[in-house]
Scaffold this active site. Structure first.
Site, PDB file in Angstrom:
ATOM      1  N   ASP A 411       0.859  -1.189   0.000  1.00  0.00           N
ATOM      2  CA  ASP A 411       0.000   0.000   0.000  1.00  0.00           C
ATOM      3  C   ASP A 411       0.895   1.239   0.000  1.00  0.00           C
ATOM      4  O   ASP A 411       1.551   1.548   0.999  1.00  0.00           O
ATOM      5  CB  ASP A 411      -0.886  -0.058   1.262  1.00  0.00           C
ATOM      6  CG  ASP A 411      -1.904   1.067   1.334  1.00  0.00           C
ATOM      7  OD1 ASP A 411      -1.687   2.109   0.675  1.00  0.00           O
ATOM      8  OD2 ASP A 411      -2.895   0.909   2.066  1.00  0.00           O
ATOM      9  N   HIS A 412       0.891   1.932  -1.115  1.00  0.00           N
ATOM     10  CA  HIS A 412       1.829   3.049  -1.269  1.00  0.00           C
ATOM     11  C   HIS A 412       1.451   4.251  -0.397  1.00  0.00           C
ATOM     12  O   HIS A 412       2.225   5.183  -0.254  1.00  0.00           O
ATOM     13  CB  HIS A 412       1.891   3.452  -2.740  1.00  0.00           C
ATOM     14  CG  HIS A 412       3.141   4.180  -3.117  1.00  0.00           C
ATOM     15  ND1 HIS A 412       4.266   4.213  -2.326  1.00  0.00           N
ATOM     16  CD2 HIS A 412       3.458   4.907  -4.217  1.00  0.00           C
ATOM     17  CE1 HIS A 412       5.206   4.928  -2.906  1.00  0.00           C
ATOM     18  NE2 HIS A 412       4.741   5.368  -4.062  1.00  0.00           N
TER      19      HIS A 412
END
Ligand code: CAO
Length: 439
Positions: A411-412
């Site tokens: 999850d950036h």
């Protein structure tokens, strides 16, 4: 109190026989000038009939479903002050589907009455104006949404013709405050309202050749929307790598032979779990979830690893608990048990809860690198593909090594690229030299 006066539907342009969709006041209720009394809905616009003056509602003369035109009696109002003017101002059209401007402005009883719809309250949060304008909602609901800073484009209406009601906004806000995904954020039919995407193509495929319709399985119906939500709501980055598992494979074969009699099948996946846990201990941000509100990470001090299992009914992800406290043989045994349980459809919800990180292994099937979808509320997932012998340049020559394709999606929002690359490099090092598990 003043005289009792009648309030009529004012000039609403070319509209006639427009249904009343909402009565916004009750008999006995005090209203101020400009307060909305009823909502009308034409096929193009939603309009509200405002009170021409302040007073107390005496008698409602319309009900929901009645069709009204200019001049229809809406209600009687006991004027707050004697001498209050009778004619109503023009109804306030909704921004959603602007109705043509009324042909003749309504007589202005007071300077304010001739003004357009009251200026909306300043939004307390950013609103996608295009989505807001397209939303199907009455002016009072729009005002309410603006007061709360709620983006109407994100809400799926529960009213007739999917009209957004005040209650939809209330439940959206409640959902947001409790950290749940906004209700209706992902619309049925596959789009997110507000993205202005074209409609999904609705094609009669039988025009082109014979077809058969196969219903989705129960698991697909449940997992599909969850996968869709995760895919659109989590900004994924997938980082690929190849790990040299030649030594690991030799060790696996030895262990497999040693355990042959016990019937426990030791596949590479049990080693992966061990290596992943060792890596998670070095990179706790990957063994975490985003806190409700999105302003913190909840780091978990336990290591429950979800494993994607392919069943004839669809994909399920049972969880191996406390993987850090188990050895490879025990992990292999549990892997065999949970995959069997999943395939026998004996899995209960508790078997699939509490995971902190997931692994999806397609190694037993084949194919190269792939991009696994994060299993929310986790923040990362490892995809494992089939290993194969490859020539690897080592000590000045090519040597045959068993190489394992691995793919890490993260999850950036909470993990930056550098950290993702460090995680996969560390994992690679552990898989290449299992002694690192002890560090
Ligand atoms: N490279 C090469 N061979 C591999 C391998 C890899 N990465 N991983 C497994 N294998 C081998 C095993 O050693 C085993 O070999 P033998 O039959 O010769 O002993 C064979 O492939 C089959 O393994 P398996 O699939 O039965 O066992 P597993 O522990 O690797 O995996 C499970 C278990 C449940 C994860 C797997 O059966 C499964 O369902 N995989 C699919 C998961 C999935 O669908 N993911 C997609 C998610 S995205 O939609």
């Amino acid at each position: 109190m003043g005289a009792i006066r009648e309030v009529f539907v004012p000039d609403i342009g070319d509209y006639k026989d427009v249904p009343v969709i909402e009565i916004l006041v009750k008999a006995g209720q005090s209203v101020s000038a400009e307060d909305s009394l009823v909502t009308l809905e034409s096929d193009k616009a939603t309009m509200e009939v405002p009170a021409p003056f302040g007073g107390v509602v005496k008698d409602l003369r319309v009900k929901v479903g009645d069709k009204v035109s200019q001049g229809t009696l809406v209600l009687t109002l006991e004027a707050a002050e004697a001498g209050a003017p009778a004619p109503a101002p023009a109804p306030a059209p909704a921004a959603a589907a602007p109705a043509p401007a009324p042909a003749t402005p309504a007589p202005a009883p007071a300077p304010a009455a001739a003004a357009p719809a009251p200026a909306p309250a300043a939004p307390s949060g950013p609103v996608d104006e295009a989505g807001f304008a397209k939303a199907h909602a009455s002016p009072s609901v729009r005002r309410f949404a603006r007061e709360l800073g709620v983006d109407l484009g994100l809400i799926k209406g529960s009213g007739p013709k999917s009209r957004i009601l005040k209650e939809d906004i209330q439940s959206f806000v409640k959902g947001a405050l409790s950290g749940a995904a906004p209700a209706g954020a992902v619309a049925a039919g596959g789009g997110i309202p507000g993205l202005n995407l074209p409609a999904w193509p609705n094609i009669d495929f039988s025009k082109f050749g014979p077809v058969e319709t196969k219903p989705l399985s129960r698991i697909q119906k449940i997992s599909g929307p969850a996968l869709h939500r995760n895919w659109v709501m989590i900004p994924h980055i997938t980082q690929h790598d190849e790990a040299d598992i030649t030594d690991m494979e030799a060790f696996r074969k030895t262990l497999s032979d040693e355990n042959a009699k016990s019937g426990v099948k030791i596949t590479p996946l049990a080693f992966m779990i061990k290596a992943v846990v060792a890596t998670l201990k070095q990179f706790p941000d990957f063994n975490a979830s985003v806190a409700p509100g999105g302003d913190a990470l909840i780091l978990k001090q336990y290591y429950h690893i979800g494993v994607a299992v392919d069943t004839p009914e669809g994909l399920v992800v049972p969880v191996i608990r406390d993987a850090d406290k188990k050895g490879v043989v025990q992990l292999a045994k549990e892997l065999g048990e949970i995959s069997q349980k999943a395939r026998d459809k004996k899995m209960g919800p508790a078997d699939m809860q509490g995971g902190t990180f997931s692994i999806s292994s397609l190694g037993g099937i084949g194919g190269g690198h792939f991009t696994p979808i994060i299993n929310a509320p986790e923040v990362a997932i490892l995809g494992v593909s089939r290993s194969s012998m490859k020539p690897v340049w080592k000590d000045g020559q090519f040597v045959p090594r068993l190489m394992l394709p691995i793919s890490l999606s993260y999850d950036h929002r909470v993990i930056d690229g550098a950290k993702g690359a460090r995680f996969i490099s560390y994992l690679n090092a552990v898989l290449s030299d299992l002694r690192r598990v002890m560090i």
